[in-house]
Design a protein around this motif. Sequence first.
Motif, PDB file in Angstrom:
ATOM      1  N   ASP A  79     -23.017  -3.605  29.870  1.00  0.00           N
ATOM      2  CA  ASP A  79     -22.774  -3.358  28.445  1.00  0.00           C
ATOM      3  C   ASP A  79     -22.549  -4.699  27.741  1.00  0.00           C
ATOM      4  N   THR A  80     -23.622  -5.358  27.364  1.00  0.00           N
ATOM      5  CA  THR A  80     -23.512  -6.686  26.760  1.00  0.00           C
ATOM      6  C   THR A  80     -22.940  -6.625  25.348  1.00  0.00           C
ATOM      7  N   THR A  81     -23.160  -5.520  24.652  1.00  0.00           N
ATOM      8  CA  THR A  81     -22.597  -5.381  23.312  1.00  0.00           C
ATOM      9  C   THR A  81     -21.082  -5.425  23.363  1.00  0.00           C
ATOM     10  N   ALA A  82     -20.497  -4.682  24.308  1.00  0.00           N
ATOM     11  CA  ALA A  82     -19.044  -4.683  24.455  1.00  0.00           C
ATOM     12  C   ALA A  82     -18.541  -6.051  24.914  1.00  0.00           C
ATOM     13  N   LEU A  83     -19.304  -6.716  25.783  1.00  0.00           N
ATOM     14  CA  LEU A  83     -18.896  -8.040  26.268  1.00  0.00           C
ATOM     15  C   LEU A  83     -18.853  -9.044  25.124  1.00  0.00           C
ATOM     16  N   LEU A  84     -19.910  -9.108  24.317  1.00  0.00           N
ATOM     17  CA  LEU A  84     -19.940 -10.054  23.206  1.00  0.00           C
ATOM     18  C   LEU A  84     -18.854  -9.738  22.184  1.00  0.00           C
ATOM     19  N   ALA A  85     -18.600  -8.450  21.971  1.00  0.00           N
ATOM     20  CA  ALA A  85     -17.550  -8.065  21.021  1.00  0.00           C
ATOM     21  C   ALA A  85     -16.181  -8.493  21.535  1.00  0.00           C
ATOM     22  N   LEU A  86     -15.944  -8.348  22.837  1.00  0.00           N
ATOM     23  CA  LEU A  86     -14.670  -8.770  23.425  1.00  0.00           C
ATOM     24  C   LEU A  86     -14.454 -10.268  23.265  1.00  0.00           C
ATOM     25  N   ILE A  87     -15.483 -11.047  23.599  1.00  0.00           N
ATOM     26  CA  ILE A  87     -15.346 -12.511  23.520  1.00  0.00           C
ATOM     27  C   ILE A  87     -15.136 -12.944  22.075  1.00  0.00           C
ATOM     28  N   THR A  88     -15.885 -12.368  21.143  1.00  0.00           N
ATOM     29  CA  THR A  88     -15.737 -12.718  19.727  1.00  0.00           C
ATOM     30  C   THR A  88     -14.345 -12.360  19.224  1.00  0.00           C
ATOM     31  N   ALA A  89     -13.853 -11.177  19.612  1.00  0.00           N
ATOM     32  CA  ALA A  89     -12.519 -10.762  19.182  1.00  0.00           C
ATOM     33  C   ALA A  89     -11.441 -11.663  19.754  1.00  0.00           C
ATOM     34  N   GLU A  90     -11.603 -12.074  21.008  1.00  0.00           N
ATOM     35  CA  GLU A  90     -10.615 -12.959  21.628  1.00  0.00           C
ATOM     36  C   GLU A  90     -10.611 -14.324  20.940  1.00  0.00           C
ATOM     37  N   ARG A  91     -11.774 -14.843  20.606  1.00  0.00           N
ATOM     38  CA  ARG A  91     -11.826 -16.131  19.913  1.00  0.00           C
ATOM     39  C   ARG A  91     -11.172 -16.028  18.537  1.00  0.00           C
ATOM     40  N   LEU A  92     -11.402 -14.930  17.842  1.00  0.00           N
ATOM     41  CA  LEU A  92     -10.792 -14.746  16.529  1.00  0.00           C
ATOM     42  C   LEU A  92      -9.283 -14.610  16.646  1.00  0.00           C
ATOM     43  N   ARG A  93      -8.810 -13.907  17.677  1.00  0.00           N
ATOM     44  CA  ARG A  93      -7.375 -13.732  17.872  1.00  0.00           C
ATOM     45  C   ARG A  93      -6.698 -15.072  18.132  1.00  0.00           C
ATOM     46  N   VAL A  94      -7.303 -15.894  19.009  1.00  0.00           N
ATOM     47  CA  VAL A  94      -6.727 -17.195  19.328  1.00  0.00           C
ATOM     48  C   VAL A  94      -6.775 -18.114  18.120  1.00  0.00           C
ATOM     49  N   SER A  95      -7.868 -18.050  17.357  1.00  0.00           N
ATOM     50  CA  SER A  95      -7.975 -18.885  16.163  1.00  0.00           C
ATOM     51  C   SER A  95      -6.895 -18.548  15.152  1.00  0.00           C
ATOM     52  N   THR A  96      -6.620 -17.253  14.974  1.00  0.00           N
ATOM     53  CA  THR A  96      -5.575 -16.829  14.036  1.00  0.00           C
ATOM     54  C   THR A  96      -4.194 -17.235  14.532  1.00  0.00           C
ATOM     55  N   LYS A  97      -3.975 -17.101  15.828  1.00  0.00           N
ATOM     56  CA  LYS A  97      -2.664 -17.414  16.400  1.00  0.00           C
ATOM     57  C   LYS A  97      -2.358 -18.901  16.332  1.00  0.00           C
ATOM     58  N   LEU A  98      -3.352 -19.745  16.637  1.00  0.00           N
ATOM     59  CA  LEU A  98      -3.126 -21.193  16.681  1.00  0.00           C
ATOM     60  C   LEU A  98      -3.390 -21.866  15.350  1.00  0.00           C
ATOM     61  N   GLY A  99      -4.006 -21.157  14.433  1.00  0.00           N
ATOM     62  CA  GLY A  99      -4.331 -21.752  13.150  1.00  0.00           C
ATOM     63  C   GLY A  99      -5.419 -22.795  13.237  1.00  0.00           C
ATOM     64  N   ALA A 100      -6.292 -22.664  14.202  1.00  0.00           N
ATOM     65  CA  ALA A 100      -7.391 -23.625  14.393  1.00  0.00           C
ATOM     66  C   ALA A 100      -8.686 -22.996  13.912  1.00  0.00           C
ATOM     67  N   GLU A 101      -9.470 -23.813  13.187  1.00  0.00           N
ATOM     68  CA  GLU A 101     -10.732 -23.289  12.673  1.00  0.00           C
ATOM     69  C   GLU A 101     -11.801 -23.164  13.762  1.00  0.00           C
ATOM     70  N   THR A 102     -11.782 -24.105  14.718  1.00  0.00           N
ATOM     71  CA  THR A 102     -12.802 -24.123  15.760  1.00  0.00           C
ATOM     72  C   THR A 102     -12.166 -23.832  17.110  1.00  0.00           C
ATOM     73  N   ILE A 103     -12.645 -22.792  17.758  1.00  0.00           N
ATOM     74  CA  ILE A 103     -12.185 -22.430  19.102  1.00  0.00           C
ATOM     75  C   ILE A 103     -13.408 -22.406  20.015  1.00  0.00           C
ATOM     76  N   ASP A 104     -13.391 -23.245  21.049  1.00  0.00           N
ATOM     77  CA  ASP A 104     -14.487 -23.241  22.021  1.00  0.00           C
ATOM     78  C   ASP A 104     -14.300 -22.101  23.010  1.00  0.00           C
ATOM     79  N   VAL A 105     -15.400 -21.596  23.533  1.00  0.00           N
ATOM     80  CA  VAL A 105     -15.379 -20.542  24.542  1.00  0.00           C
ATOM     81  C   VAL A 105     -16.197 -21.011  25.733  1.00  0.00           C
ATOM     82  N   ALA A 106     -15.590 -20.990  26.916  1.00  0.00           N
ATOM     83  CA  ALA A 106     -16.274 -21.359  28.154  1.00  0.00           C
ATOM     84  C   ALA A 106     -16.277 -20.143  29.068  1.00  0.00           C
ATOM     85  N   CYS A 107     -17.469 -19.598  29.336  1.00  0.00           N
ATOM     86  CA  CYS A 107     -17.609 -18.411  30.173  1.00  0.00           C
ATOM     87  C   CYS A 107     -18.155 -18.799  31.537  1.00  0.00           C
TER      88      CYS A 107
END
Length: 378
Positions: free
Chosen positions: A39-67
Amino acid sequence: MPSEYTVHVAIELSLSSWLVAFRSPGVEKSRLHHIEGGDTTALLALITAERLRVSTKLGAETIDVACCFEADRDGFWLHRLLTANGFNSYVLEPTSVLVNRRARRAKTDRLDAEGMLRVLAAWLGGDRQICSMVRVPSPEEDAKRPHRERELLVQERQRIENRIEALLFTQGIRKRPSLRSWARDMDELRTGDGRAIPPLMRAELDRFRRRLVIILELIREVEAEQASALAAAADNETAQKIIALQRIRGIGENFSAVLVREVLYRSFANRRQLASYVGIAPMPYQSGGMDRDRSISRAGNPRARTTLIQLAWLWLRYQPGSTLATWFRERVGTLKGRTRRIAIVAMARKLLIALWRYVETGLLPEGVEISQEANAMA
């Protein structure tokens, strides 16, 4: 190199479900999510949501993702999907990860995913010894499929031929009937005690014959596709290397295709790197006053290594006047057995280096004969 704001993602793949583990910057505990396998749709949605959550929490505009995920039966399509969606993706070589060998280890998807997170973080942090990352092939490497398919078909042909001979041998028959005159030969065959072949065994042999005929047709079909593809891409650099190898007497279409598409299409810095890729470089052993080379590593491309050893034996037959063949005869002489097998591996390594130099620079190995077809074309 990743920034200080990097979300590490490990994906534990299986047929029915995927376990996705996240580790946020500055947080030791990982977050786990189960999704349906594929289920790649759910996978991409999870990663995008996690990046947005971390960005909001840390107040950083750019969050890198390493899979990361382990190289397995899923291949590399997931890596290409993640990369196309803007995520950094790494494919782990499972057998290269350092583990504790003192006792049995627990094995669960959670432990595997968390282990991959630790390995990924250490590798990105600069520890290149903790594991090896797979060099993901490009989609253009689809050109390898014809000679690999041919190899499987040849193995199947050999298996069927051996089975036919084995069944006949149980009846005292040591000669296999010809495919062209199968019915007549089968009528004439007699067992060791003078009987005709039993009817049920003959029916089984007839089925093997039909399977063998189909396999032979498929081999011819694959070989024709290879020839037409090579002719259509004659201006391609890889195709030119294949054609150049075919000019040498003793190197046919299959050997040249395997060597170029498995090995010589890549760039190598030196000859030891080339031999290591094929797995025929000797392993050093140094301890105290002992300093010597051990046997070959066998850690490289097994298909290329097998082909190269076969070509080395054929080289002695078709290129007897070459410098390499002369070296082998002087080194081995009349010795047989293990010494001869060790020497042929050394010669295969020298042959690989000579052919590499030839396709890169056009310099023919010393004493090599050109095939009659190449002379006729010239």
